[in-house]
Design a protein around this motif. Structure first.
Motif, short mmCIF file in Angstrom:
data_model
loop_
_atom_site.label_atom_id
_atom_site.label_comp_id
_atom_site.label_asym_id
_atom_site.label_seq_id
_atom_site.Cartn_x
_atom_site.Cartn_y
_atom_site.Cartn_z
N ARG A 137 -42.03 20.81 -47.09
CA ARG A 137 -42.23 19.86 -45.97
C ARG A 137 -41.84 18.44 -46.38
O ARG A 137 -41.23 17.71 -45.58
CB ARG A 137 -43.68 19.90 -45.50
N GLU A 138 -42.16 18.03 -47.60
CA GLU A 138 -41.76 16.71 -48.09
C GLU A 138 -40.24 16.60 -48.18
O GLU A 138 -39.66 15.57 -47.82
CB GLU A 138 -42.37 16.45 -49.47
N SER A 139 -39.62 17.66 -48.65
CA SER A 139 -38.17 17.70 -48.77
C SER A 139 -37.51 17.54 -47.40
O SER A 139 -36.59 16.74 -47.22
CB SER A 139 -37.76 19.02 -49.44
N VAL A 140 -37.98 18.30 -46.43
CA VAL A 140 -37.41 18.26 -45.08
C VAL A 140 -37.70 16.91 -44.42
O VAL A 140 -36.86 16.39 -43.69
CB VAL A 140 -37.90 19.46 -44.25
N ALA A 141 -38.85 16.33 -44.68
CA ALA A 141 -39.15 15.00 -44.14
C ALA A 141 -38.12 13.98 -44.64
O ALA A 141 -37.67 13.11 -43.87
CB ALA A 141 -40.57 14.57 -44.51
N ALA A 142 -37.73 14.09 -45.90
CA ALA A 142 -36.70 13.20 -46.44
C ALA A 142 -35.38 13.42 -45.71
O ALA A 142 -34.71 12.46 -45.30
CB ALA A 142 -36.54 13.42 -47.94
N LEU A 143 -35.00 14.68 -45.53
CA LEU A 143 -33.75 14.98 -44.82
C LEU A 143 -33.80 14.44 -43.39
O LEU A 143 -32.84 13.84 -42.92
CB LEU A 143 -33.50 16.49 -44.81
N ASN A 144 -34.92 14.63 -42.72
CA ASN A 144 -35.06 14.15 -41.34
C ASN A 144 -35.00 12.63 -41.25
O ASN A 144 -34.68 12.08 -40.20
CB ASN A 144 -36.34 14.69 -40.71
#
Length: 136
Positions: A11-18
């Motif tokens: 979730r942290e990884s995807v938040a960065a991508l978003n």
């Protein structure tokens, strides 16, 4: 029920991508991590993933990976995603269409400690291109 730590890392990884931060997304992947994609004969390296994500973030306005489902246990996470955005720049030789995309995929992540060591992506690999090139 509490999340497993690997779920939080994804979730942290995807938040960065978003947020448009490709390097922040990739920070949770080991440098030798491979991504196996259905329909491709060879896995993608971290550099392949970086190059594609960089192209995607440049070519799609409001590029966002929506979490449809995410769960994990025993060093693995499974996620179902919908990639959304509006095509505003050249992508893979396709001029901007200003169409909105919604591409569904499923990904399984394997962890070694606190980093993704390998992943497998499942979905219709031509769906994005179909949405950009087929006339409504």
């Amino acid at each position: 029920m509490a999340n497993c730590p690997e779920e939080d890392l994804i979730r942290e990884s995807v938040a960065a991508l978003n947020a448009g931060d490709v390097e922040g997304y990739l920070a949770r992947f080991s440098c030798d991590s491979l991504r196996w994609v259905s329909g491709l004969d060879t896995p993608l390296t971290l550099n392949d993933i970086r190059a594609n994500l960089t192209l995607l973030t440049a070519a799609f306005d409001r590029l966002h990976l929506d979490e449809d489902l995410l769960f994990g246990a025993r060093g693995h996470v499974c996620a179902r995603w919908t990639l959304r955005g509006t095509h505003i720049g050249d992508y893979a030789g396709i001029a901007p269409t200003h169409r909105e995309i919604a591409v569904k995929t499923c990904e399984v992540y394997a962890f070694a400690g606190a980093t993704v060591s390998e992943s497998w992506a499942y979905g219709d690999t031509t769906n994005l291109f179909d949405q950009l090139t087929k006339h409504p």
